[in-house]
Design an enzyme around this catalytic site. Structure first.
Site, mmCIF file in Angstrom:
data_model
loop_
_atom_site.group_PDB
_atom_site.id
_atom_site.type_symbol
_atom_site.label_atom_id
_atom_site.label_comp_id
_atom_site.label_asym_id
_atom_site.label_seq_id
_atom_site.Cartn_x
_atom_site.Cartn_y
_atom_site.Cartn_z
ATOM 1 N N GLY A 166 -3.845 -32.187 30.044
ATOM 2 C CA GLY A 166 -2.944 -31.188 30.623
ATOM 3 C C GLY A 166 -1.857 -30.847 29.624
ATOM 4 O O GLY A 166 -1.634 -31.591 28.650
ATOM 5 N N GLN A 176 6.285 -27.888 26.650
ATOM 6 C CA GLN A 176 5.945 -28.898 25.637
ATOM 7 C C GLN A 176 5.687 -28.267 24.263
ATOM 8 O O GLN A 176 5.674 -28.972 23.258
ATOM 9 C CB GLN A 176 4.734 -29.734 26.071
ATOM 10 C CG GLN A 176 4.996 -30.610 27.297
ATOM 11 C CD GLN A 176 3.765 -31.394 27.719
ATOM 12 O OE1 GLN A 176 2.950 -30.912 28.501
ATOM 13 N NE2 GLN A 176 3.607 -32.584 27.192
ATOM 14 N N CYS A 224 1.564 -39.116 28.171
ATOM 15 C CA CYS A 224 2.156 -37.788 27.985
ATOM 16 C C CYS A 224 2.123 -37.465 26.494
ATOM 17 O O CYS A 224 2.513 -38.302 25.668
ATOM 18 C CB CYS A 224 3.601 -37.774 28.493
ATOM 19 S SG CYS A 224 4.393 -36.157 28.335
ATOM 20 N N LEU A 225 1.682 -36.257 26.178
ATOM 21 C CA LEU A 225 1.597 -35.865 24.767
ATOM 22 C C LEU A 225 2.993 -35.758 24.149
ATOM 23 O O LEU A 225 3.128 -35.814 22.929
ATOM 24 C CB LEU A 225 0.844 -34.532 24.636
ATOM 25 C CG LEU A 225 -0.600 -34.584 25.169
ATOM 26 C CD1 LEU A 225 -1.233 -33.199 25.135
ATOM 27 C CD2 LEU A 225 -1.451 -35.573 24.361
ATOM 28 N N HIS A 278 2.490 -34.360 37.466
ATOM 29 C CA HIS A 278 3.071 -34.705 36.157
ATOM 30 C C HIS A 278 3.469 -33.419 35.413
ATOM 31 O O HIS A 278 4.575 -33.314 34.875
ATOM 32 C CB HIS A 278 2.030 -35.507 35.354
ATOM 33 C CG HIS A 278 2.372 -35.793 33.936
ATOM 34 N ND1 HIS A 278 2.581 -37.061 33.452
ATOM 35 C CD2 HIS A 278 2.524 -34.966 32.856
ATOM 36 C CE1 HIS A 278 2.864 -37.020 32.160
ATOM 37 N NE2 HIS A 278 2.831 -35.747 31.767
ATOM 38 N N GLU A 279 2.553 -32.422 35.409
ATOM 39 C CA GLU A 279 2.838 -31.177 34.670
ATOM 40 C C GLU A 279 3.954 -30.377 35.342
ATOM 41 O O GLU A 279 4.786 -29.769 34.667
ATOM 42 C CB GLU A 279 1.573 -30.317 34.544
ATOM 43 C CG GLU A 279 0.404 -30.980 33.823
ATOM 44 C CD GLU A 279 0.753 -31.525 32.449
ATOM 45 O OE1 GLU A 279 1.697 -31.024 31.817
ATOM 46 O OE2 GLU A 279 0.092 -32.485 32.019
ATOM 47 N N HIS A 335 7.243 -31.470 34.283
ATOM 48 C CA HIS A 335 7.675 -30.878 33.001
ATOM 49 C C HIS A 335 8.431 -29.566 33.240
ATOM 50 O O HIS A 335 9.388 -29.259 32.533
ATOM 51 C CB HIS A 335 6.464 -30.587 32.109
ATOM 52 C CG HIS A 335 5.963 -31.754 31.318
ATOM 53 N ND1 HIS A 335 6.747 -32.414 30.404
ATOM 54 C CD2 HIS A 335 4.755 -32.370 31.289
ATOM 55 C CE1 HIS A 335 6.040 -33.400 29.845
ATOM 56 N NE2 HIS A 335 4.825 -33.398 30.373
HETATM 57 O O1 K1U Z 1 1.518 -34.407 28.065
HETATM 58 C C1 K1U Z 1 0.919 -34.101 29.076
HETATM 59 O O2 K1U Z 1 1.506 -33.634 30.028
HETATM 60 C C2 K1U Z 1 -0.565 -34.320 29.116
HETATM 61 C C3 K1U Z 1 -0.971 -35.659 29.692
HETATM 62 C C4 K1U Z 1 -1.425 -35.435 31.117
HETATM 63 C C5 K1U Z 1 -1.526 -36.614 32.020
HETATM 64 C C6 K1U Z 1 -2.245 -37.730 31.672
HETATM 65 C C7 K1U Z 1 -2.350 -38.795 32.556
HETATM 66 C C8 K1U Z 1 -1.748 -38.731 33.787
HETATM 67 C C9 K1U Z 1 -1.018 -37.628 34.122
HETATM 68 C C10 K1U Z 1 -0.921 -36.561 33.234
HETATM 69 C C11 K1U Z 1 -2.098 -36.204 28.809
HETATM 70 O O3 K1U Z 1 -3.085 -35.575 28.635
HETATM 71 S S1 K1U Z 1 -1.875 -37.762 28.074
HETATM 72 C C12 K1U Z 1 -3.428 -38.038 27.234
HETATM 73 C C13 K1U Z 1 -4.543 -38.388 28.152
HETATM 74 O O4 K1U Z 1 -4.342 -38.697 29.302
HETATM 75 C C14 K1U Z 1 -5.939 -38.347 27.637
HETATM 76 C C15 K1U Z 1 -6.215 -38.072 26.327
HETATM 77 C C16 K1U Z 1 -7.531 -38.040 25.881
HETATM 78 C C17 K1U Z 1 -8.570 -38.293 26.741
HETATM 79 C C18 K1U Z 1 -8.300 -38.586 28.059
HETATM 80 C C19 K1U Z 1 -6.989 -38.605 28.513
HETATM 81 ZN ZN ZN Z 2 3.423 -34.852 29.974
#
Ligand code: K1U
Ligand code: ZN
Length: 170
Positions: free
Chosen positions: A46, A51, A94-95, A136-137, A140
């Protein structure tokens, strides 16, 4: 499509409250295309526009598993209409908070209203990872990070480590 830089905590731009979008037009679709490309490259599941430094109420997501065809989702001006009483705990990442994962408790289900890629109004019932990820998004969009759901001690430890890692990279 362009891969944009993802802002990381504690950058104050992540604390901005995102503004609603007036119109889903080609320019906004270009932003959503760039966001999706940026999210896939990261990689993540996401991404909110803030971001990448654009404080507009825009979210992209793809929850397809590895080996499945891409399933991009676009949410413009999303609103939560209702949430379940039942809560679940999910280990979130979270990225914008790279390399940290922590348990966060949120409503297990929610119903949302949003505009899609074509600007059509849609309503959707969310559960499982979709419910967790959309909440979560949407945090943000209010300038809230998942670490804001943790204890002050855990959050300040994480932020200290992030600042140190950024200094070492500079
Ligand atoms: O930064 C963000 O908002 C994105 C975040 C979204 C998220 C992940 C887990 C729970 C709630 C919201 C991510 O994408 S973190 C990376 C991640 O979860 C992932 C990366 C590669 C493969 C699978 C998952
Ligand atoms: Zn995030």
């Amino acid at each position: 499509m362009t891969i944009r830089e993802i802002i990381t905590a504690p950058d104050p731009r992540l604390k901005q409250v995102s503004r609603p979008v007036a119109k889903v037009d080609d320019e906004l679709r270009r932003l959503m295309d760039d966001m999706l490309e940026t999210m896939y490259a990261a990689p993540g599941i996401g991404l909110a526009a803030v971001q990448i430094g654009v404080p507009k109420q825009v979210i992209v997501m793809d929850l397809a598993h590895e080996g499945e065809p891409p399933a991009p989702r676009y949410f413009v001006n999303p609103e939560i209409l209702s949430t379940s009483d039942e809560h679940v705990v999910y280990e979130e990442g979270c990225l914008s908070v790279p390399e940290f994962y922590e348990d966060v408790e949120r409503p297990a289900e929610c119903r949302i209203r949003f505009l899609d890629y074509q600007g059509e109004i849609r309503e959707m019932d969310c559960d499982g990872l979709l419910a967790t990820c959309i909440q979560h998004e949407m945090d943000h969009l209010k300038g809230v990070l998942f670490i804001d759901h943790l204890s002050k001690l855990k959050r300040s430890m994480m932020l200290k480590k992030l600042v140190k890692a950024k200094k070492e990279l500079a």
